[in-house]
Design an enzyme around this catalytic site. Sequence first.
Site, PDB file in Angstrom:
ATOM      1  CB  CYS A 286      15.986  47.624 -15.187  1.00 64.24           C
ATOM      2  SG  CYS A 286      15.847  46.073 -16.430  1.00 64.24           S
TER       3      CYS A 286
ATOM      4  CE  LYS B 268       9.746   7.935   6.005  1.00 64.78           C
ATOM      5  NZ  LYS B 268       9.027   8.164   7.238  1.00 64.78           N
TER       6      LYS B 268
ATOM      7  CB  CYS C 141      17.451  47.759 -19.818  1.00 65.13           C
ATOM      8  SG  CYS C 141      16.759  47.900 -18.838  1.00 65.13           S
TER       9      CYS C 141
ATOM     10  CE1 TYR D 209      -3.277   2.825   9.397  1.00 61.72           C
ATOM     11  CE2 TYR D 209      -2.881   4.112   8.021  1.00 61.72           C
ATOM     12  CZ  TYR D 209      -3.914   3.878   9.148  1.00 61.72           C
ATOM     13  OH  TYR D 209      -2.860   4.186  10.516  1.00 61.72           O
TER      14      TYR D 209
ATOM     15  CG  ASP E 181       3.659  13.167   4.013  1.00 62.68           C
ATOM     16  OD1 ASP E 181       3.368  12.469   5.745  1.00 62.68           O
ATOM     17  OD2 ASP E 181       4.474  13.103   3.604  1.00 62.68           O
TER      18      ASP E 181
ATOM     19  CB  CYS F 296      12.646  46.238 -16.101  1.00 62.63           C
ATOM     20  SG  CYS F 296      13.218  47.389 -18.147  1.00 62.63           S
TER      21      CYS F 296
ATOM     22  CE  LYS G 177       4.906   5.196   7.441  1.00 62.87           C
ATOM     23  NZ  LYS G 177       4.207   7.374   6.991  1.00 62.87           N
TER      24      LYS G 177
ATOM     25  CB  CYS H 149      14.935  45.836 -20.910  1.00 64.71           C
ATOM     26  SG  CYS H 149      15.075  44.630 -19.445  1.00 64.71           S
TER      27      CYS H 149
ATOM     28  CD  GLU I 288      -2.030  -1.422   2.879  1.00 61.37           C
ATOM     29  OE1 GLU I 288      -1.943  -0.566   3.673  1.00 61.37           O
ATOM     30  OE2 GLU I 288      -1.986  -2.984   3.917  1.00 61.37           O
TER      31      GLU I 288
END
Length: 780
Positions: free
Chosen positions: A414, A320, A417, A232, A124, A444, A122, A450, A120
Amino acid sequence: MTDATRILELRAELDQHNYRYHVLDEPSIPDAEYDRLFRELKALEADHPNLITPDSPTQRVGNAALSAFTQVRHEIPMLSLGNAFEEVDLREFDRRVTEGLDLPTGDLFGSGAAIHYSCEPKLDGLAVSLLYQDGALVRGATRGDGTTGEDISVNVRTIRNVPLKLHGSGWPPVLEVRGEVFMSKAGFERLNASQMEVGGKTFANPRNAAAGSLRQLDSKITASRPLEFCCYGIGQVTQDIATTHTGNLEQLKQWGMPISRELKVAENIEQCLEYYHDIGARRTQLPYEIDGVVFKVNSLAAQRELGFRAREPRWAIAHKFPAMEELTELLDVEFQVGRTGAVTPVARLKPVKVAGVTVANATLHNMDEVARLGLMIGDTVIIRRAGDVIPQVMQVVTERRPENARLVHVPETCPVCGSHVERTQLIKRSKGKQTVSEGAVYRCVGRLACGAQLKQAIIHFVSRRAMDIDGLGEKSVEQLVDEGLVSSPADLYTLQFDDVVKLEGFAEVSSNNLLKAIEDSKRPSLARFIYALGIPDVGEETAKVLARSLGSLQRVSEALPQVLTYLPDVGLEVAFEIHSFFEDPHNRTVIQQLLERGLQLQEEGEVHPEYAASTTLAGMIAKLDISSVGPTGAEKLVAKLGSLNAIIAADGIDLRQALNTRQAEAVREYFKQPHHAETARAVEAQLQAFGMHWASEKKAVEGLPLAGQTWVLTGSLEQMSRDEAKQKLEALGAKVSGSVSAKTHTVVAGPGAGSKLAKASELGIKVLDEEQFLKFLASM
Ligand code: IVH
């Protein structure tokens, strides 16, 4: 049928649909139908409160808040699991099991009797125990320390897939079901997004979100959270169910209990390892987070024989996966400039391995995110890799903040530029008021001056789904820009062989290929071209909508924001982006140059008839957002006063014929401001120029010479523009449509008329050339 019978019938039906949806994953009716049945039950129960029972599906809404949880003792302790991290740990576990069961270990001659394991994921989340007595859910509890947990009965009752009553029959009188309460990845994202919107607490990961949602003293909050349950195992039970663990789970599923879809039986430890690798490979695609898989000896007799060691069963183990979250240090925050000039913070991290991948950078989205995290340079942060997406900074570990931690500042200029960096503004309109607030995005202002924006703009312009200029990679674009050969997308069309062949990686053939690709890109569809322009927030879909509805670059570039909002999926903010893009003198120059350098847009034509038909005067007035005047108020206004001009000119008395005093006052106040009246008139004029008809004017059409006729204009006219011709026809009462059908009365065809003319002759519809048309107009 009595209401009482109908109530029982609805409950049974809703339970069945819940089961099909949550447990079998095979819904048999659409959500809307479920909602309808649910509402019917709710209404009947409201009429007969004495018939409400705690197991009714309507009762998953939470109760009055508790002041504290009461404690619950677990008859059978809720244990934890031993962990395996490596393959050897798992083989060691299998060996211990085999020895513990006094079976021969697998040897050279293959005489080993392999043990079957259930496999199965696991999940969380949090372990919970659900107690059923005579098939009814009577208690829900957290695991707590394993011996004593907390009574969270009211909260678990709000979880949609927890059966309040077991299905079928044959269940033991007392049955304790155990499993995990968790939040799906999508549910977690949704929750965080909505929390952020209301300025509430956001969660670092789905596990925390599930825990925070389940342990709420106010169960109404729990009810609003997307929690799910997965069973489970079992705890106390008054009679045996099956002889294997998976047999138990399959039976529980029959009784309505959600179990994992990934449940499998492995016939030996090799198959367990295969399962581990298979789930591991699909881990990021699963809709929920898992931190490993669990293997359990499947035979319940064997489980009993193996028993427990300390607080862990000898018959189960968790294998795990590597963690998706790690701690690291924020070394610096740098700012990147994107295609639209957005200056975004990027976290530079002390490199750390997260689930096998080294992470050194993470996106921080925008400055609101930096503020929300309370991030300072030098902080220790939690980094999370959720799936294949870019790693994210989830949280600051404030306790570890060093003394020399520094605030994050947005640069004033910026970084690429040197142009000024501006904070964007959010324009919100509501109830006739426009409020401007500071946005989270900094930009900018350099636009194509730019380098960063220019490069990104060109990379986007040439991309496959835009102008589709093959052979121009990111590196070459950078070079073209850096060497000053290209300073706007239009400059691509002046490139010469000598310019290209100097580029790194280009030779004679590839240079010629690129020049040919550029030449071949000169006839894009209107939609592609709009998309290629890279207007902020205008993706392919919006570009298609613009092209299809408005039909020409001219109309798209002139359209007022309010007019654009009539298009499907175009909101006011996008509409303003589009409008201001085309207002920008630099953008206009680039577009002009593109057309001068040979670009010919395809598929330009009429306003789409559906778009023209989607607008009404009332709809337009409702969009003005006059306080307290919604769609209904707008309808009434139009019905009474007929035209925008009449509404603007109306005094309080006129207005009160259609509206209540407050609304009437609001309308007058609104139009007292000259710019409101002006905008409304401009929007109306443009909508009419684009071919819409106000409902009220349709009525006026009756009695006009061409009333009831539909005309189509096609090809180009020399004596007048098509818009003029259209206005003249409409003034005579005709409807002017963009497409020829059997309903078309007359087609006016100028030179260059194509498919519409062909269709007209096919259908035997009357066709006039321009001269005949002018004569006809003169005769009217
Ligand atoms: S069995 C005696 N099965 O993992 C066996 N636990 O580290 C007890 N968990 O507290 C647990 N998925 O919260 C089992 N398929 C699964 C599980 C699972 C998640 C959690 C559960 C438990 C913890 C043990």
